[in-house]
Design a protein around this motif. Structure first.
Motif, PDB file in Angstrom:
ATOM      1  N   SER A 143       0.835  -1.199   0.000  1.00  0.00           N
ATOM      2  CA  SER A 143       0.000   0.000   0.000  1.00  0.00           C
ATOM      3  C   SER A 143       0.869   1.247   0.000  1.00  0.00           C
ATOM      4  N   ASN A 144       0.250   2.387  -0.319  1.00  0.00           N
ATOM      5  CA  ASN A 144       0.972   3.664  -0.262  1.00  0.00           C
ATOM      6  C   ASN A 144       1.420   3.972   1.159  1.00  0.00           C
ATOM      7  N   LEU A 145       0.611   3.545   2.135  1.00  0.00           N
ATOM      8  CA  LEU A 145       0.970   3.775   3.530  1.00  0.00           C
ATOM      9  C   LEU A 145       2.242   3.011   3.896  1.00  0.00           C
ATOM     10  N   ALA A 146       2.400   1.818   3.319  1.00  0.00           N
ATOM     11  CA  ALA A 146       3.615   1.046   3.566  1.00  0.00           C
ATOM     12  C   ALA A 146       4.841   1.756   2.995  1.00  0.00           C
ATOM     13  N   LYS A 147       4.652   2.439   1.869  1.00  0.00           N
ATOM     14  CA  LYS A 147       5.770   3.195   1.291  1.00  0.00           C
ATOM     15  C   LYS A 147       6.132   4.380   2.182  1.00  0.00           C
ATOM     16  N   TRP A 148       5.117   5.025   2.764  1.00  0.00           N
ATOM     17  CA  TRP A 148       5.389   6.104   3.704  1.00  0.00           C
ATOM     18  C   TRP A 148       6.134   5.563   4.927  1.00  0.00           C
ATOM     19  N   ALA A 198       7.478   2.965  13.445  1.00  0.00           N
ATOM     20  CA  ALA A 198       7.121   1.746  14.174  1.00  0.00           C
ATOM     21  C   ALA A 198       5.605   1.570  14.229  1.00  0.00           C
ATOM     22  N   ALA A 199       4.895   2.673  14.496  1.00  0.00           N
ATOM     23  CA  ALA A 199       3.433   2.600  14.544  1.00  0.00           C
ATOM     24  C   ALA A 199       2.860   2.244  13.179  1.00  0.00           C
ATOM     25  N   LEU A 200       3.392   2.869  12.126  1.00  0.00           N
ATOM     26  CA  LEU A 200       2.916   2.577  10.778  1.00  0.00           C
ATOM     27  C   LEU A 200       3.230   1.148  10.362  1.00  0.00           C
ATOM     28  N   SER A 201       4.351   0.626  10.857  1.00  0.00           N
ATOM     29  CA  SER A 201       4.729  -0.729  10.472  1.00  0.00           C
ATOM     30  C   SER A 201       3.668  -1.744  10.917  1.00  0.00           C
ATOM     31  N   TRP A 202       3.163  -1.577  12.133  1.00  0.00           N
ATOM     32  CA  TRP A 202       2.135  -2.507  12.618  1.00  0.00           C
ATOM     33  C   TRP A 202       0.765  -2.171  12.057  1.00  0.00           C
ATOM     34  N   TRP A 203       0.523  -0.909  11.763  1.00  0.00           N
ATOM     35  CA  TRP A 203      -0.736  -0.534  11.130  1.00  0.00           C
ATOM     36  C   TRP A 203      -0.835  -1.173   9.744  1.00  0.00           C
ATOM     37  N   THR A 204       0.257  -1.073   8.973  1.00  0.00           N
ATOM     38  CA  THR A 204       0.252  -1.669   7.638  1.00  0.00           C
ATOM     39  C   THR A 204       0.220  -3.192   7.704  1.00  0.00           C
ATOM     40  N   ALA A 205       0.829  -3.755   8.748  1.00  0.00           N
ATOM     41  CA  ALA A 205       0.751  -5.208   8.916  1.00  0.00           C
ATOM     42  C   ALA A 205      -0.691  -5.652   9.129  1.00  0.00           C
TER      43      ALA A 205
END
Length: 218
Positions: A143-148, A198-205
């Protein structure tokens, strides 16, 4: 002559650069500037070598980050797509990130680094396993969020490594800084980026697992 092997070669090189990052941090950490009984000349020599090893680690990380862009660009340009490359590329990315975070955690020895670094590394290990399962293979489009998230990771790591590579250590083992206020602002900003990553990493997971469960990609 075909150059379709280049993208995979760059991906493999990124794994090698991850190893170089660890070597740089390991060697820099072995040069203890707080030992008693060292002469001023020996302290100066150790400080110089320590900075050189930090620069080695920093340049290795930058080189690995560059290959992350180049291998994908060349794969599209040369129409060189392979199962091996698709499998290894995300693993190489995670190895490079994990090597840098591990080295930084050992260097700074603070829970402000330990916690987000552990969150990111644990997430990447979990997702590597999950993508190998039949359910995980059903959602392979990032996702684009994962790229961010990846962008925040690279920005935070570069921000933490840059002072080590560019500012000469003082003889008491600390890194010399300029303005205290500017240094504090920079540290808070960079560490904040790491926590956001770190927060985005688990959100995208979570998004990835939801997409895999529904049978649709991100």
């Amino acid at each position: 002559m075909t150059f379709k092997w280049l993208p995979n070669a760059l991906t493999i090189a990124r794994c090698v650069f991850a190893g170089f990052v660890l070597v740089g941090f390991w060697q820099a950490g072995s040069l203890d500037l707080t030992l008693t009984g060292l002469s001023p000349e020996e302290l100066s020599r150790r400080a110089t070598l320590q900075q050189l090893w930090y620069q080695f680690a920093f340049l290795a990380f930058l080189a690995g980050a560059i290959t992350d862009f180049l291998d994908g660009w060349l794969a599209r340009k040369l129409e060189a797509h392979s199962r091996f490359g698709v499998w290894l590329d995300p693993i190489a990315d995670k190895l490079l990130i994990a090597a840098a975070l591990f080295g930084l955690a050992l260097e700074f020895r603070s829970w402000l680094i330990y916690v987000p670094a552990a969150m990111i590394i644990a997430r990447d290990v979990f997702m590597t396993w999950f993508r190998a399962t039949p359910r995980g293979r059903s959602a392979i489009v990032p996702s684009n969020l994962a790229k961010w998230k990846t962008g925040f990771e690279f920005a935070a790591i570069i921000g933490l490594m840059l002072p080590l590579a560019t500012l000469r250590p003082s003889l008491d083992g600390d890194v010399a800084t300029g303005s205290d206020v500017l240094a504090i602002v920079a540290i808070v900003t960079v560490v904040g980026l790491l926590w956001v990553a770190a927060a985005l990493s688990w959100w995208t997971a979570g998004q990835y697992m939801k997409a895999a469960g529904s049978g649709s990609p991100d």
